[in-house]
Motif scaffolding. Structure first.
Motif, PDB file in Angstrom:
ATOM      1  N   CYS A  10       1.920   0.347  -5.169  1.00 31.51           N
ATOM      2  CA  CYS A  10       2.099   1.754  -4.840  1.00 31.51           C
ATOM      3  C   CYS A  10       1.773   2.040  -3.384  1.00 31.51           C
ATOM      4  O   CYS A  10       1.070   1.272  -2.722  1.00 31.51           O
ATOM      5  CB  CYS A  10       1.192   2.620  -5.722  1.00 31.51           C
ATOM      6  SG  CYS A  10       1.485   2.440  -7.478  1.00 31.51           S
ATOM      7  N   CYS A  11       2.276   3.159  -2.909  1.00 30.62           N
ATOM      8  CA  CYS A  11       1.941   3.637  -1.573  1.00 30.62           C
ATOM      9  C   CYS A  11       0.462   4.007  -1.562  1.00 30.62           C
ATOM     10  O   CYS A  11       0.014   4.801  -2.390  1.00 30.62           O
ATOM     11  CB  CYS A  11       2.793   4.849  -1.223  1.00 30.62           C
ATOM     12  SG  CYS A  11       2.355   5.643   0.341  1.00 30.62           S
ATOM     13  N   PRO A  12      -0.332   3.472  -0.631  1.00 28.99           N
ATOM     14  CA  PRO A  12      -1.760   3.779  -0.626  1.00 28.99           C
ATOM     15  C   PRO A  12      -2.068   5.236  -0.270  1.00 28.99           C
ATOM     16  O   PRO A  12      -3.135   5.729  -0.598  1.00 28.99           O
ATOM     17  CB  PRO A  12      -2.322   2.828   0.438  1.00 28.99           C
ATOM     18  CG  PRO A  12      -1.162   2.520   1.318  1.00 28.99           C
ATOM     19  CD  PRO A  12       0.040   2.518   0.419  1.00 28.99           C
ATOM     20  N   GLN A  13      -1.116   5.915   0.371  1.00 24.27           N
ATOM     21  CA  GLN A  13      -1.391   7.293   0.761  1.00 24.27           C
ATOM     22  C   GLN A  13      -1.112   8.284  -0.355  1.00 24.27           C
ATOM     23  O   GLN A  13      -1.929   9.159  -0.626  1.00 24.27           O
ATOM     24  CB  GLN A  13      -0.593   7.684   2.009  1.00 24.27           C
ATOM     25  CG  GLN A  13      -1.007   9.053   2.577  1.00 24.27           C
ATOM     26  CD  GLN A  13      -0.576   9.247   4.011  1.00 24.27           C
ATOM     27  OE1 GLN A  13       0.208   8.475   4.557  1.00 24.27           O
ATOM     28  NE2 GLN A  13      -1.094  10.282   4.649  1.00 24.27           N
ATOM     29  N   CYS A  14       0.036   8.133  -1.030  1.00 27.11           N
ATOM     30  CA  CYS A  14       0.381   9.126  -2.054  1.00 27.11           C
ATOM     31  C   CYS A  14       0.400   8.567  -3.472  1.00 27.11           C
ATOM     32  O   CYS A  14       0.539   9.331  -4.431  1.00 27.11           O
ATOM     33  CB  CYS A  14       1.733   9.763  -1.740  1.00 27.11           C
ATOM     34  SG  CYS A  14       3.147   8.682  -2.068  1.00 27.11           S
ATOM     35  N   GLY A  15       0.305   7.245  -3.628  1.00 30.97           N
ATOM     36  CA  GLY A  15       0.244   6.658  -4.953  1.00 30.97           C
ATOM     37  C   GLY A  15       1.574   6.470  -5.652  1.00 30.97           C
ATOM     38  O   GLY A  15       1.599   6.003  -6.793  1.00 30.97           O
ATOM     39  N   ILE A  16       2.695   6.810  -5.015  1.00 27.68           N
ATOM     40  CA  ILE A  16       3.997   6.644  -5.663  1.00 27.68           C
ATOM     41  C   ILE A  16       4.364   5.166  -5.678  1.00 27.68           C
ATOM     42  O   ILE A  16       3.978   4.404  -4.779  1.00 27.68           O
ATOM     43  CB  ILE A  16       5.093   7.467  -4.938  1.00 27.68           C
ATOM     44  CG1 ILE A  16       6.318   7.654  -5.823  1.00 27.68           C
ATOM     45  CG2 ILE A  16       5.490   6.819  -3.612  1.00 27.68           C
ATOM     46  CD1 ILE A  16       6.105   8.554  -6.991  1.00 27.68           C
ATOM     47  N   THR A  17       5.090   4.758  -6.700  1.00 28.26           N
ATOM     48  CA  THR A  17       5.535   3.370  -6.753  1.00 28.26           C
ATOM     49  C   THR A  17       6.482   3.094  -5.587  1.00 28.26           C
ATOM     50  O   THR A  17       7.349   3.900  -5.264  1.00 28.26           O
ATOM     51  CB  THR A  17       6.263   3.084  -8.071  1.00 28.26           C
ATOM     52  OG1 THR A  17       7.194   4.145  -8.340  1.00 28.26           O
ATOM     53  CG2 THR A  17       5.282   2.979  -9.211  1.00 28.26           C
TER      54      THR A  17
END
Length: 215
Positions: A10-17
Motif C-alpha cells: 500500500c501507499c505509505p501516505q494514504c494506505g490505498i493499494t
C-alpha cells in the motif's frame, strides 16, 4: 484470531493499494500529484475482509463487545510496531452531537481508547469537533465526499494551543476516499500541528484492473 489477515502493498501516505505501475515508487499517483495534508497512514486490514462484520455489529447493532474484540486484533497485530512511533496525541474522528446522541457512542473512540500505545501519547475524545451534516457520505462519490467535508471539523477552543509543533494521531474506523481524514489533518495543521498520522481499522481497496494482482 489465529489466522493471519491478508496484506497488500500500500501507499505509505494514504494506505490505498498500489497499482502495478506504482510499485517502484511505493507511492500512489494521487499522493504524488495531490499530496494530502496527513503524513502517513497505518491500516489494520481491508474493508471487505474478516473484520467488516464485527465493525458493522459495533456501529449498527450497538454491540460494544465488538469494540473489545477489534481492539484485541489491533493490539496483537499492530501495537507492537506502532509503539515505536513518537507522537503526542491520539484523537478519534468525532461525530456530531446529533449523531452521537442518536448512536449513543462514537465507534472510533470506543476502538481508540482500547488500543495499546505508548504511555506518553495522550488520548483525547474532546479535542476535535464536528458540525452536523445530515447527508450520508457512504453514498457519495470521491469528489462529492471531499466537497461535503470542507469546514465540517474544528478544534475545540479549549485545545486550540495544544497541538502546536506536536505530532497527532487521528483514529478512524474506516477510510474510504480519505476526505474526512484529510480535512481533519488540514484543520490540525492550521492549528500548528507538526505532523498528522492516521491509524485506521479498515481501508477500502482500490478496484483492481485485469493486469493488477494482490501483493
Amino acid at each position: 484470531m489465529s489466522e493471519q489477515l491478508l496484506h497488500y502493498e500500500c501507499c505509505p501516505q494514504c494506505g490505498i493499494t498500489l497499482a502495478s505501475d506504482e510499485l517502484d515508487q511505493k507511492r500512489c499517483q494521487d499522493c504524488t500529484i495531490h499530496p494530502p495534508y496527513f503524513d502517513r497512514t497505518y491500516c489494520l486490514d481491508r474493508y471487505d475482509g474478516k473484520l467488516q462484520s464485527a465493525l458493522h455489529q459495533l456501529k449498527y447493532q450497538h454491540r460494544l463487545a465488538s469494540a473489545y474484540g477489534l481492539a484485541c486484533v489491533w493490539n496483537q497485530l499492530l501495537s507492537g510496531s506502532l509503539k515505536k512511533l513518537a507522537a503526542d496525541y491520539l484523537l478519534p474522528v468525532p461525530l456530531s452531537e446529533e449523531k452521537l446522541h442518536a448512536r449513543g457512542f462514537n465507534q472510533s473512540w470506543e476502538l481508540a481508547r482500547r488500543i495499546e500505545c505508548d504511555a506518553t501519547i495522550q488520548k483525547n475524545p474532546y479535542a476535535l469537533m464536528r458540525h452536523h451534516h445530515s447527508q450520508h457520505q457512504a453514498n457519495e462519490n470521491r469528489s462529492n465526499r471531499h466537497t461535503a467535508v470542507q469546514n465540517m471539523f474544528y478544534v475545540n477552543p479549549i485545545y486550540c494551543e495544544s497541538f502546536r509543533a506536536k505530532t497527532v494521531i487521528v483514529f478512524d474506523d474506516v477510510m474510504t476516499s480519505g476526505a474526512t481524514l484529510n480535512e481533519i489533518a488540514r484543520i490540525l495543521k492550521d492549528n500548528g500541528a507538526y505532523k498528522v498520522i492516521n491509524w485506521v481499522l479498515l481501508r477500502t481497496l482500490r478496484p483492481m484492473k485485469m493486469n493488477e494482482h494482490k501483493i
